[in-house]
Design a protein around this motif. Structure first.
Motif, short mmCIF file in Angstrom:
data_model
loop_
_atom_site.label_atom_id
_atom_site.label_comp_id
_atom_site.label_asym_id
_atom_site.label_seq_id
_atom_site.Cartn_x
_atom_site.Cartn_y
_atom_site.Cartn_z
N ASP A 87 0.45 -1.02 0.15
CA ASP A 87 0.05 0.20 -0.35
C ASP A 87 1.24 1.26 -0.14
O ASP A 87 1.34 1.97 1.38
CB ASP A 87 -1.26 -0.03 0.79
CG ASP A 87 -1.80 1.06 1.39
OD1 ASP A 87 -2.03 2.05 0.35
OD2 ASP A 87 -2.69 1.20 2.50
N LYS A 90 1.38 4.05 10.08
CA LYS A 90 -0.50 3.68 9.88
C LYS A 90 -0.33 2.07 9.57
O LYS A 90 -1.37 1.55 10.01
CB LYS A 90 -0.92 4.67 8.72
CG LYS A 90 -2.45 4.22 8.47
CD LYS A 90 -3.72 5.36 10.17
CE LYS A 90 -4.57 5.43 10.17
NZ LYS A 90 -5.42 5.14 11.20
N GLN A 91 -0.08 1.95 8.69
CA GLN A 91 -0.04 0.39 8.29
C GLN A 91 0.13 -0.90 9.30
O GLN A 91 -0.48 -1.25 9.66
CB GLN A 91 1.20 -0.16 7.09
CG GLN A 91 0.65 0.72 5.63
CD GLN A 91 1.28 0.04 4.67
OE1 GLN A 91 1.16 -1.16 4.24
NE2 GLN A 91 1.82 1.30 4.33
N GLU A 108 1.79 14.03 1.63
CA GLU A 108 2.51 13.91 2.52
C GLU A 108 4.09 13.17 2.08
O GLU A 108 3.53 12.57 1.29
CB GLU A 108 1.77 12.95 2.88
CG GLU A 108 2.79 11.74 4.62
CD GLU A 108 1.61 10.98 4.19
OE1 GLU A 108 0.06 11.42 5.25
OE2 GLU A 108 1.79 9.54 4.19
N ASP A 141 -5.15 5.18 1.74
CA ASP A 141 -5.64 6.58 2.62
C ASP A 141 -6.50 6.76 1.25
O ASP A 141 -5.75 7.40 -0.22
CB ASP A 141 -4.54 7.29 2.52
CG ASP A 141 -4.41 8.36 3.19
OD1 ASP A 141 -5.61 9.34 2.81
OD2 ASP A 141 -4.08 8.70 3.91
N GLU A 142 -7.84 7.55 1.32
CA GLU A 142 -8.89 7.94 -0.06
C GLU A 142 -8.06 9.36 -0.53
O GLU A 142 -8.16 9.96 -1.30
CB GLU A 142 -9.63 8.44 0.76
CG GLU A 142 -10.93 7.12 0.39
CD GLU A 142 -12.20 7.41 0.93
OE1 GLU A 142 -12.93 8.64 0.51
OE2 GLU A 142 -12.83 6.09 0.60
N ARG A 143 -7.35 9.91 0.71
CA ARG A 143 -6.54 11.28 0.03
C ARG A 143 -5.87 10.70 -1.49
O ARG A 143 -5.51 11.81 -1.92
CB ARG A 143 -5.88 11.86 1.18
CG ARG A 143 -6.42 12.72 2.34
CD ARG A 143 -5.66 12.78 3.61
NE ARG A 143 -4.84 11.50 3.68
CZ ARG A 143 -4.19 12.22 4.50
NH1 ARG A 143 -3.61 13.59 5.42
NH2 ARG A 143 -3.34 11.26 5.03
N THR A 172 -5.22 13.19 12.05
CA THR A 172 -4.09 12.12 11.90
C THR A 172 -3.26 12.67 11.37
O THR A 172 -2.54 10.07 11.66
CB THR A 172 -4.12 12.89 9.74
OG1 THR A 172 -5.56 13.03 9.30
CG2 THR A 172 -3.76 11.50 8.93
N ARG A 205 2.81 11.54 -1.60
CA ARG A 205 1.70 11.44 -1.66
C ARG A 205 1.10 12.71 -2.06
O ARG A 205 1.24 13.59 -1.16
CB ARG A 205 1.41 10.39 -0.64
CG ARG A 205 2.15 8.87 -0.74
CD ARG A 205 0.95 8.37 0.25
NE ARG A 205 2.46 7.31 1.21
CZ ARG A 205 3.36 7.22 1.74
NH1 ARG A 205 3.47 8.10 2.61
NH2 ARG A 205 3.69 6.16 1.93
N SER A 242 -2.22 14.68 -3.04
CA SER A 242 -3.80 14.57 -2.59
C SER A 242 -4.52 15.03 -3.56
O SER A 242 -4.16 16.30 -4.75
CB SER A 242 -4.18 15.75 -1.31
OG SER A 242 -5.92 15.60 -1.35
N THR A 271 -0.03 4.19 -0.45
CA THR A 271 -0.53 5.49 -0.07
C THR A 271 -0.60 6.08 1.32
O THR A 271 -1.34 6.70 1.78
CB THR A 271 -2.03 5.18 -0.43
OG1 THR A 271 -2.57 4.09 0.05
CG2 THR A 271 -2.48 5.02 -1.57
N ARG A 272 -0.21 4.37 2.04
CA ARG A 272 -0.28 5.16 3.35
C ARG A 272 0.78 4.88 4.46
O ARG A 272 2.05 4.23 4.19
CB ARG A 272 -0.94 3.50 4.43
CG ARG A 272 -2.58 4.34 4.21
CD ARG A 272 -3.40 3.12 4.97
NE ARG A 272 -3.07 2.25 4.68
CZ ARG A 272 -3.09 0.52 5.20
NH1 ARG A 272 -4.13 0.74 6.55
NH2 ARG A 272 -3.30 -0.60 4.97
#
Length: 668
Positions: A137, A144-145, A244, A162-164, A318, A218, A220, A139-140
């Motif tokens: 993943d 967080k993972q 990010e 992460d939807e962002r 977050t 990343r 957004s 995106t995270r």
């Protein structure tokens, strides 16, 4: 997580279906072209003998988009391996195919509106940096993972990202809705999340320890766009150019067999440090007028405070506590933005938000770039308090977690922000290496040239990629990031990059912004091209449109008079006087009406921002014509002949307005 399919064979059955057959004995996918229905076939379903097999290998489905004539499937047909992170391959999508559901050619559509929309999609896909992994993943962040590792088990990748940073979330709307409503978990293996950003990983060696240093940024998908056409904040608390950035350090044990092999995931320590950047969270913009320095507009809207609060509180939820590092100048053109930012932060007085101003240009003038150490001295306490994420292979729980974040911004969140973020990352990397016992407390990254070079080049490449995506050129001041020294050669290169940005920001970014809005779902086409004729028509009056050709022809005539052989001894004084006068009048008209010559986005017009006359601050009203200060729309739109003509055209095609895109914003 459920595995993703990595390669497909595409079959086309006449004009009825597209059939995607993954490698291995698994369920194929059928997309019905007449209805758009998505179906996961039962195991061992045979492909019809009438189906035509595509010669291209499909590496993933980007999604489905609806345009004015039909829907289109977008698939990945080319990829390059960007690197391998902790045993996972990371790819960059390089080639795409657009497959129409209706029986028409995507390369020669039957209507100019459809051709224009398809061109926006192709331009966006060819100009972006789209990254993905089938098994990791992207995106995270690592912390967080780890925190959600138990609840992520058994879910599809799209369910945990992460939807962002799920860039193609809008394109996959129908796939996700079908998988959710039809309880089809197998469809999740076809939904490939794509991230718009950067990824680099490099091996390093220091004091007998093999390591990998990685950098991931990343971007957004909220309030996404280009430099001057996406600034500030929206009413939902999303800011422009939000990125990010995660710096990852992976360390192998001393004397590890096969040490240095990047294909193995044999690291004894994994460390992660995260920073964020984003536009100043106010309603503000810079209005292009063809002048080098645009007009500054700060809008005092009633919900400014609530929008800023939404943004900052969301970052607190977050990332934890938050330090805001503001690099906007405290005098001159940028001063009103700084003052408004500080005023609203003080009024909000959020408990977990700390504000820190650093006068970057004032402190570092005359190429005194070593003065950035002044900011580091101020931020040391926060950096050491927030820490970073560290997970050792022999421990069940992290040795430490990152409990706060540094949010950095300048006006563009590009050049000054890049320099400061790289410096903060270097300071934290020093702490990590010292805590691991790899270097002593008196040493730093800069004391080891080969290791330092890897770090500098990685951050400079990262800076260039973000600057290209948002500003249209590589990052300024990147010579300092690459070499730790600000040079005169670097300053000359910055001048070239600044000119490139000026040209792109004024004359090319409108269509780029439209591409962002179309692909991310900020603007949704209505079915029927007549509703979008404003995309292919120029509503400006003839006198406005004629000025650039007049300038070009005048220059041609002047050059002809200077270079072509003469057959007479008569003076050319009046000849040159005529054409220089015509050239001067045309150029003056273009400068006075500069706003009308900027390539503005058309899908989501910025009319309310350009002609805003409410409370706030406006540095000037250039480019809006004579007496343009009190205008709320262009002068030529008020002309009776133009209004009548547009109304008649609208009645003819059955829409209310043809010159403006008034589509609603998609909320997902």
């Amino acid at each position: 997580m459920r595995p993703l399919h990595q390669r497909y064979t595409l079959f086309t059955d006449r004009t009825d279906t597209y059939i995607f057959v993954p490698e291995g004995e698994t369920q194929s996918l059928t997309v019905h072209r007449s209805t758009g229905d998505i179906v996961v076939n039962s195991p061992k379903t045979n492909v019809p003998y009438t189906a035509y097999r595509s010669e291209k290998v499909i590496y993933g489905i980007l999604g489905l988009i609806s345009l004015s004539l039909t829907d289109y499937l977008i698939v990945i047909t080319g990829r390059t391996l960007q690197g391998r992170l902790m045993g996972h391959d990371v790819y960059r999508a390089t080639d795409f195919d657009i497959l129409p559901l209706a029986a028409l050619s995507p390369h020669d559509p039957p209507h100019p509106v459809e051709a224009h929309l398809l061109g926006l999609i192709r331009s966006h896909l060819s100009g972006g940096n789209f990254l993905y992994s089938y098994t990791y993943d992207l995106t995270r962040r690592m912390q967080k993972q780890w925190e959600t590792r138990e609840e992520d088990g058994g879910k599809a990748l799209w369910e945990v990202v992460d939807e962002r940073f799920f860039w193609n979330k809008f394109l996959h709307t129908k796939f996700i809705e079908t998988a959710t409503a039809g309880n089809m978990p197998a469809l999740g293996s076809y939904i490939l999340p794509i991230m718009y950003g950067t990824f680099e990983v490099h091996p390093a060696f220091l004091h007998g320890r093999h390591m990998q240093l990685a950098l991931i940024s990343r971007r957004s998908r909220y309030r996404a766009g280009t430099r001057y056409f996406r600034r500030g904040i929206d009413h939902d608390g999303h800011v422009a150019n939000f990125n990010e950035t995660e710096q990852i350090l992976l360390v192998q044990a001393p004397n590890t067999p096969g040490a240095g092999n990047v294909d193995d995931d044999n690291f004894v320590s994994r460390l992660s440090f995260v920073q964020i950047r984003g536009s100043v969270p106010l309603f503000w913009s810079e209005i292009n007028t063809l002048r080098y320095k645009p007009d500054l507009q700060v809008m005092e809207l009633p919900d400014t405070k609530s929008a800023m609060a939404k943004h900052l509180v969301e970052q607190n939820k977050t990332y934890g506590r938050q330090s805001l590092v503001n690099l906007v100048n405290q005098k001159g053109h940028e001063k009103p933005v700084k003052e408004a930012y500080e005023r609203y932060v003080a009024e909000l007085d959020l408990p977990d938000v700390k504000y820190e101003f650093f006068d970057f240009h004032g402190e570092c003038k005359h190429m005194r770039w070593d003065r950035i150490s002044v900011l580091i001295d101020r931020m040391k306490e926060d950096l050491e308090k927030y820490k970073y994420f560290q997970l050792d292979s022999t421990a069940e729980t992290p040795k430490c977690v990152q409990s706060g974040i540094v949010r950095t911004n300048c006006m563009d969140n590009l050049d000054r922000t890049n320099v400061v973020q790289a410096t903060l990352a270097k300071y934290t990397l020093n702490l990590q290496l010292q805590d691991l016992g790899i270097i002593s407390a008196s040493d730093g990254v800069d004391d080891f040239e080969s290791f330092s070079k890897v770090f500098r080049e990685m951050w400079a490449d990262h800076a260039d990629a973000i600057a290209n995506a948002y500003g249209g050129s590589g990052a300024l001041k990147s010579d300092f990031t690459r070499t730790n020294v600000r040079t005169k050669k670097g300053a000359l290169e910055d001048g070239y990059k600044s000119v490139t940005r000026y040209l792109k920001n004024n004359f090319f970014d409108g269509s780029r912004q439209d591409g962002f809005d179309l692909v991310t779902g900020s603007w949704i086409p209505k079915r029927g091209p007549s509703a979008s004729l404003f995309l292919v028509k120029d509503p400006r009056p003839l006198v406005t449109r004629s000025m650039p050709p007049v300038v070009s022809f005048s220059l041609f005539m002047i050059c002809a008079g200077l270079t072509l052989p003469r057959t007479s001894d008569y003076s050319l004084l009046y000849y040159f006087l005529l054409w220089f006068t015509i050239l001067s009048v045309a150029l003056t008209f273009m400068v006075v009406h500069g706003v009308d010559y900027v390539a503005w986005p058309r899908l989501n017009p910025l009319t309310e921002i350009i002609y805003y006359n409410g409370p706030g601050f406006r540095s000037a009203h250039h480019g809006k014509g004579l007496g343009g200060k009190n205008q709320t729309e262009p002068n030529w739109k008020k002309a009776k002949w133009l209004t009548t003509g547009l109304r008649k055209a609208a009645q003819k095609v059955g829409v209310e307005e043809v010159e403006l895109g008034t589509m609603k914003k998609r909320v997902d």
